[in-house]
Design a protein around this motif. Structure first.
Motif, PDB file in Angstrom:
ATOM      1  N   MET A   5       0.824  -1.208   0.000  1.00 61.19           N
ATOM      2  CA  MET A   5       0.000   0.000   0.000  1.00 61.19           C
ATOM      3  C   MET A   5       0.861   1.262   0.000  1.00 61.19           C
ATOM      4  O   MET A   5       0.550   2.234  -0.682  1.00 61.19           O
ATOM      5  N   LEU A   6       1.949   1.246   0.748  1.00 63.31           N
ATOM      6  CA  LEU A   6       2.834   2.414   0.785  1.00 63.31           C
ATOM      7  C   LEU A   6       3.511   2.624  -0.565  1.00 63.31           C
ATOM      8  O   LEU A   6       3.613   3.763  -1.041  1.00 63.31           O
ATOM      9  N   ALA A   7       3.953   1.536  -1.188  1.00 62.77           N
ATOM     10  CA  ALA A   7       4.610   1.660  -2.493  1.00 62.77           C
ATOM     11  C   ALA A   7       3.658   2.268  -3.516  1.00 62.77           C
ATOM     12  O   ALA A   7       4.039   3.158  -4.282  1.00 62.77           O
ATOM     13  N   GLY A   8       2.416   1.795  -3.529  1.00 59.10           N
ATOM     14  CA  GLY A   8       1.437   2.350  -4.461  1.00 59.10           C
ATOM     15  C   GLY A   8       1.163   3.815  -4.201  1.00 59.10           C
ATOM     16  O   GLY A   8       1.045   4.619  -5.137  1.00 59.10           O
ATOM     17  N   HIS A   9       1.082   4.186  -2.926  1.00 60.55           N
ATOM     18  CA  HIS A   9       0.810   5.574  -2.565  1.00 60.55           C
ATOM     19  C   HIS A   9       1.966   6.480  -2.965  1.00 60.55           C
ATOM     20  O   HIS A   9       1.758   7.589  -3.490  1.00 60.55           O
ATOM     21  N   VAL A  10       3.199   6.017  -2.759  1.00 57.92           N
ATOM     22  CA  VAL A  10       4.374   6.811  -3.131  1.00 57.92           C
ATOM     23  C   VAL A  10       4.444   6.979  -4.652  1.00 57.92           C
ATOM     24  O   VAL A  10       4.795   8.055  -5.157  1.00 57.92           O
ATOM     25  N   ILE A  11       4.093   5.930  -5.408  1.00 59.02           N
ATOM     26  CA  ILE A  11       4.097   6.030  -6.869  1.00 59.02           C
ATOM     27  C   ILE A  11       3.092   7.081  -7.339  1.00 59.02           C
ATOM     28  O   ILE A  11       3.376   7.890  -8.228  1.00 59.02           O
ATOM     29  N   VAL A  12       1.901   7.077  -6.716  1.00 59.97           N
ATOM     30  CA  VAL A  12       0.893   8.081  -7.066  1.00 59.97           C
ATOM     31  C   VAL A  12       1.426   9.482  -6.791  1.00 59.97           C
ATOM     32  O   VAL A  12       1.289  10.397  -7.618  1.00 59.97           O
TER      33      VAL A  12
END
Length: 270
Positions: A198-205
Motif C-alpha cells: 500500500m505504501l509503495a502504491g501511494h508513493v508512486i501516485v
C-alpha cells in the motif's frame, strides 16, 4: 544530505520529489503532540470505512427478496466469496462457520481502507501506515495463538515448535527457529506485506502526480509539457494495477488469517 539536496533543488527551480514524510499528513486533532500522534486523516478514513460497511450491508439486507436487487446481489456475492473461498475451503467444514464473521469483517475492512487510495481527494490507503497494519496483524496473532492455547493448553507450543520425525540433536537448532518463525516473524510479515504494497502504491501516485505537475507547468518548454501529459496517460494502466493490488492484498491478508486459524485448530494433525 537528502534535505540539503531537496533545498538545493528548490533554490534552482528543479523538480523536488515527494518524501515519505509527506505521506503523513498533519493531524486534525493533535491530542498527544509530544508523542507525535493524534486524530488524523488516516484515522478519519478508518472510521468512515466502518460507517460505510455498516451502511452498505444494512441497506443491502433491509429488503431481502427472492429475486435480489443489485445491492443485495453484490452483498450476498461478497459474503459468499468470503464464506466459501476463505472460510470453508481453508478452515474446513467442521469449524468454518464460527470464523466467517471475523474473516468477513477483516476482508471488507481492509478492502475499503485500501480502496480509499484509489479515490481522488482521499487518495490515501489507510494501511500505507505501518501502525494500522501492525494493529490488524496483532489482533489476528492474539486470536490464533489464543485459539491454539485454548484447545491444546501449553502442549500447543510443542505441537507448533517441535517437528515430528526429526532427530533429537537437530531439535536444539530447529525448536528456537520454529518458535521465532511462528510466533514472531509470522505476525511481522503478515503486517509488513500489507503495509509495504500500500505504501509503495501511494508513493508512486505521489511521485507521478508531482512529476507530471512539474513538467506540465514548465512554460518555457513544450516538450516538457507534452512529456507531463504522457506521464499522466502512462499512469492510467498503473492505476488499474494498483487497484488490483489493493483487492489482492485484502484477499491475501484474510486468506492468511484463515490459514493461521486452521493451523491452530488442527495443530495436532500437522
Amino acid at each position: 544530505m537528502h534535505s540539503l539536496a531537496l533545498a538545493a533543488a528548490d533554490n534552482e527551480g528543479g523538480f523536488t520529489p515527494p518524501t515519505l514524510d509527506e505521506t503523513h499528513l498533519p493531524e486534525i486533532l493533535p491530542w498527544m503532540a509530544e508523542w507525535g500522534t493524534g486524530f488524523g486523516k488516516q484515522m478519519l478514513m478508518i472510521v468512515l470505512s466502518i460507517v460505510f460497511i455498516w451502511w452498505f450491508f444494512s441497506a443491502a439486507i433491509r429488503k431481502r427478496a427472492l429475486v435480489p436487487s443489485r445491492l443485495q446481489y453484490l452483498a450476498e456475492s461478497g459474503y459468499g466469496f468470503v464464506r466459501n473461498t476463505m472460510a470453508r475451503d481453508v478452515i474446513g467444514e467442521k469449524h468454518f462457520m464460527t470464523w466467517v464473521p471475523l474473516l468477513f469483517g477483516i476482508f471488507f475492512f481492509i478492502l475499503i481502507n485500501n480502496l480509499f487510495g484509489a479515490i481522488p481527494l482521499l487518495q490515501l490507503p489507510s494501511f500505507s501506515h505501518v501502525g494500522a497494519a501492525y494493529a490488524m496483524a496483532g489482533i489476528v496473532w492474539i486470536l490464533w495463538v489464543g485459539v491454539g492455547f485454548q484447545k491444546y493448553g501449553l502442549r500447543y507450543v510443542k505441537l507448533v515448535a517441535v517437528p515430528s520425525g526429526v532427530p533429537k540433536p537437530l531439535l536444539i537448532l530447529l525448536v528456537p527457529l520454529e518458535i521465532l518463525s511462528n510466533f514472531i516473524i509470522r505476525p511481522v510479515t503478515h503486517s509488513l506485506r500489507l503495509m509495504a504494497v500500500m505504501l509503495a502504491g501511494h508513493v508512486i501516485v505521489m511521485l507521478v502526480g508531482s512529476g507530471a505537475e512539474f513538467l506540465i507547468t514548465q512554460q518555457e518548454s513544450l516538450a516538457m509539457n507534452a512529456t507531463g501529459v504522457l506521464v499522466l496517460l502512462g499512469f492510467i494502466p498503473m492505476y488499474f494495477l494498483e487497484l488490483a493490488m489493493m483487492i489482492l492484498q485484502a484477499f491475501v491478508f484474510t486468506l492468511l488469517t484463515a490459514v493461521y486459524l486452521q493451523g491452530a485448530l488442527e495443530a495436532e494433525a500437522h
